[in-house]
Design a protein around this motif. Structure first.
Motif, mmCIF file in Angstrom:
data_model
loop_
_atom_site.group_PDB
_atom_site.id
_atom_site.type_symbol
_atom_site.label_atom_id
_atom_site.label_comp_id
_atom_site.label_asym_id
_atom_site.label_seq_id
_atom_site.Cartn_x
_atom_site.Cartn_y
_atom_site.Cartn_z
ATOM 1 N N ASP A 4 -10.330 20.473 -12.325
ATOM 2 C CA ASP A 4 -11.770 20.544 -12.076
ATOM 3 C C ASP A 4 -12.348 19.158 -11.766
ATOM 4 O OD1 ASP A 4 -11.642 23.287 -12.486
ATOM 5 O OD2 ASP A 4 -12.164 23.123 -14.614
ATOM 6 N N GLY A 5 -11.609 18.381 -10.958
ATOM 7 C CA GLY A 5 -12.086 17.088 -10.506
ATOM 8 C C GLY A 5 -11.826 15.929 -11.458
ATOM 9 N N VAL A 6 -11.296 16.215 -12.637
ATOM 10 C CA VAL A 6 -11.029 15.177 -13.632
ATOM 11 C C VAL A 6 -9.529 14.892 -13.652
ATOM 12 C CG1 VAL A 6 -11.172 14.600 -16.098
ATOM 13 C CG2 VAL A 6 -12.978 15.958 -15.015
ATOM 14 N N VAL A 7 -9.169 13.598 -13.679
ATOM 15 C CA VAL A 7 -7.756 13.223 -13.709
ATOM 16 C C VAL A 7 -7.149 13.707 -15.019
ATOM 17 C CG1 VAL A 7 -6.099 11.317 -13.717
ATOM 18 C CG2 VAL A 7 -8.114 11.213 -12.239
ATOM 19 N N GLU A 8 -6.142 14.564 -14.901
ATOM 20 C CA GLU A 8 -5.469 15.080 -16.079
ATOM 21 C C GLU A 8 -4.174 14.313 -16.338
ATOM 22 O OE1 GLU A 8 -3.379 19.233 -16.642
ATOM 23 O OE2 GLU A 8 -5.476 19.374 -17.242
ATOM 24 N N GLU A 9 -3.529 13.889 -15.247
ATOM 25 C CA GLU A 9 -2.251 13.204 -15.417
ATOM 26 C C GLU A 9 -1.967 12.336 -14.192
ATOM 27 O OE1 GLU A 9 2.444 14.472 -16.044
ATOM 28 O OE2 GLU A 9 0.911 16.047 -16.004
ATOM 29 N N ILE A 10 -1.365 11.185 -14.453
ATOM 30 C CA ILE A 10 -0.858 10.325 -13.380
ATOM 31 C C ILE A 10 0.647 10.310 -13.541
ATOM 32 C CG2 ILE A 10 -0.796 8.006 -12.415
ATOM 33 C CD1 ILE A 10 -3.635 7.605 -13.581
ATOM 34 N N ARG A 11 1.322 10.769 -12.513
ATOM 35 C CA ARG A 11 2.785 10.883 -12.578
ATOM 36 C C ARG A 11 3.436 9.805 -11.736
ATOM 37 N NH1 ARG A 11 2.485 17.274 -11.299
ATOM 38 N NH2 ARG A 11 1.824 17.976 -13.354
ATOM 39 N N GLY A 12 4.459 9.220 -12.267
ATOM 40 C CA GLY A 12 5.199 8.215 -11.513
ATOM 41 C C GLY A 12 5.005 6.834 -12.101
ATOM 42 N N GLU A 13 5.625 5.880 -11.450
ATOM 43 C CA GLU A 13 5.616 4.501 -11.935
ATOM 44 C C GLU A 13 4.492 3.724 -11.245
ATOM 45 O OE1 GLU A 13 8.888 1.161 -11.705
ATOM 46 O OE2 GLU A 13 9.771 3.049 -12.391
ATOM 47 N N LEU A 14 3.571 3.230 -12.033
ATOM 48 C CA LEU A 14 2.479 2.454 -11.446
ATOM 49 C C LEU A 14 2.946 1.051 -11.181
ATOM 50 C CD1 LEU A 14 -0.518 3.670 -13.623
ATOM 51 C CD2 LEU A 14 0.142 4.415 -11.348
ATOM 52 N N PHE A 67 -2.982 0.434 -3.771
ATOM 53 C CA PHE A 67 -2.176 -0.777 -3.687
ATOM 54 C C PHE A 67 -1.373 -0.911 -4.965
ATOM 55 C CE2 PHE A 67 -5.621 -1.555 -0.720
ATOM 56 C CZ PHE A 67 -4.933 -2.076 0.356
ATOM 57 N N PHE A 68 -0.198 -1.495 -4.867
ATOM 58 C CA PHE A 68 0.629 -1.725 -6.045
ATOM 59 C C PHE A 68 1.427 -2.996 -5.850
ATOM 60 C CE2 PHE A 68 3.356 0.392 -3.098
ATOM 61 C CZ PHE A 68 4.663 0.038 -3.398
ATOM 62 N N THR A 69 1.881 -3.540 -6.959
ATOM 63 C CA THR A 69 2.638 -4.784 -6.925
ATOM 64 C C THR A 69 4.111 -4.470 -7.126
ATOM 65 O OG1 THR A 69 0.743 -5.904 -7.878
ATOM 66 C CG2 THR A 69 2.822 -7.066 -7.958
ATOM 67 N N VAL A 70 4.926 -5.108 -6.335
ATOM 68 C CA VAL A 70 6.366 -4.938 -6.464
ATOM 69 C C VAL A 70 6.983 -6.326 -6.626
ATOM 70 C CG1 VAL A 70 6.805 -4.935 -3.981
ATOM 71 C CG2 VAL A 70 8.397 -3.787 -5.471
ATOM 72 N N LYS A 128 0.859 -1.191 0.000
ATOM 73 C CA LYS A 128 0.000 0.000 0.000
ATOM 74 C C LYS A 128 0.895 1.240 0.000
ATOM 75 C CE LYS A 128 -2.570 0.739 3.689
ATOM 76 N NZ LYS A 128 -3.673 0.769 4.654
ATOM 77 N N ARG A 129 0.492 2.254 -0.738
ATOM 78 C CA ARG A 129 1.263 3.503 -0.787
ATOM 79 C C ARG A 129 0.328 4.704 -0.717
ATOM 80 N NH1 ARG A 129 2.898 2.768 -7.057
ATOM 81 N NH2 ARG A 129 0.767 2.576 -7.796
ATOM 82 N N ALA A 130 0.913 5.815 -0.293
ATOM 83 C CA ALA A 130 0.179 7.090 -0.288
ATOM 84 C C ALA A 130 0.440 7.782 -1.620
ATOM 85 C CB ALA A 130 0.649 7.967 0.858
ATOM 86 N N ILE A 131 -0.619 8.265 -2.230
ATOM 87 C CA ILE A 131 -0.498 8.991 -3.500
ATOM 88 C C ILE A 131 -0.861 10.441 -3.245
ATOM 89 C CG2 ILE A 131 -1.496 9.269 -5.795
ATOM 90 C CD1 ILE A 131 -1.937 6.313 -5.904
ATOM 91 N N ASN A 138 12.250 -0.845 -8.746
ATOM 92 C CA ASN A 138 12.735 0.287 -7.963
ATOM 93 C C ASN A 138 11.591 0.723 -7.034
ATOM 94 O OD1 ASN A 138 13.420 2.850 -6.964
ATOM 95 N ND2 ASN A 138 14.708 3.278 -8.746
ATOM 96 N N LEU A 139 11.687 0.337 -5.776
ATOM 97 C CA LEU A 139 10.618 0.617 -4.811
ATOM 98 C C LEU A 139 10.413 2.116 -4.618
ATOM 99 C CD1 LEU A 139 8.565 -0.544 -2.826
ATOM 100 C CD2 LEU A 139 10.334 -0.509 -1.078
ATOM 101 N N ILE A 140 11.501 2.874 -4.588
ATOM 102 C CA ILE A 140 11.394 4.330 -4.393
ATOM 103 C C ILE A 140 10.550 4.956 -5.503
ATOM 104 C CG2 ILE A 140 12.676 6.496 -4.148
ATOM 105 C CD1 ILE A 140 13.248 4.451 -1.899
ATOM 106 N N LYS A 141 10.830 4.580 -6.741
ATOM 107 C CA LYS A 141 10.067 5.143 -7.864
ATOM 108 C C LYS A 141 8.599 4.734 -7.797
ATOM 109 C CE LYS A 141 13.526 5.896 -11.428
ATOM 110 N NZ LYS A 141 14.018 5.478 -12.758
ATOM 111 N N LYS A 142 8.349 3.485 -7.394
ATOM 112 C CA LYS A 142 6.962 3.009 -7.322
ATOM 113 C C LYS A 142 6.188 3.694 -6.187
ATOM 114 C CE LYS A 142 6.744 -1.212 -9.800
ATOM 115 N NZ LYS A 142 5.626 -2.068 -10.089
ATOM 116 N N MET A 143 6.909 4.189 -5.186
ATOM 117 C CA MET A 143 6.254 4.881 -4.062
ATOM 118 C C MET A 143 5.921 6.328 -4.405
ATOM 119 S SD MET A 143 5.932 2.752 -1.499
ATOM 120 C CE MET A 143 5.672 3.769 -0.074
#
Length: 144
Positions: free
Chosen positions: A134-144, A113-116, A9-12, A121-126
């Protein structure tokens, strides 16, 4: 037993792009908090007055004078706390009004939750954040 993957589990971090609509919504929410605090202050004042009046109806004595003073002190303490909260909200309101459009601001955190697996690279996944417009996802940044 061979464990090749783990689910963690991670905080986003959630961020929002400042838009006219975002500013309007934030200001409405903060104004609502200010109105609620004003109402609580008014209620506190009335309850304090009522209690003091009831005590004074019981007559004049040292014990009653002490009770009246105690009630007034408690009301003043509570009033001070509410006024502090109101000042904080007023400062937040002022900050929202001066934010530049298109600037990114923090909106808090969510958990996911994410799979490792071995070799990841755990740091990048965290380090994942979601950007909203305006409430709509515009971008997801980082490694899923």
């Amino acid at each position: 037993m061979d464990v090749s993957q783990l689910t963690l589990k991670r905080a986003i971090n959630v961020k929002a792009v400042v838009t006219p609509l975002w500013k309007e919504e934030a200001q409405k929410q903060l104004q609502g908090q200010i109105n609620k605090l004003d109402s609580q202050l008014q209620q506190l004042e009335m309850q304090g007055q009522r209690t003091v009046t009831e005590l004074q109806k019981q007559g004049e004595s040292e014990a009653i004078t002490q009770q009246v003073t105690a009630v007034q002190n408690k009301v003043n303490q509570d009033k001070s706390k509410l006024l502090q909260q109101k000042n904080q909200v007023l400062q937040q309101l002022q900050q929202v009004q001066t934010l530049e459009l298109e600037k990114e601001v923090s909106q808090g955190q969510m958990e996911s939750f994410f799979t490792v697996a071995q070799g990841d690279n755990l740091i990048k996944k965290m380090q994942v954040e979601v950007l909203l417009r305006d409430g709509v996802v515009e971008e997801i940044r980082g490694e899923l």
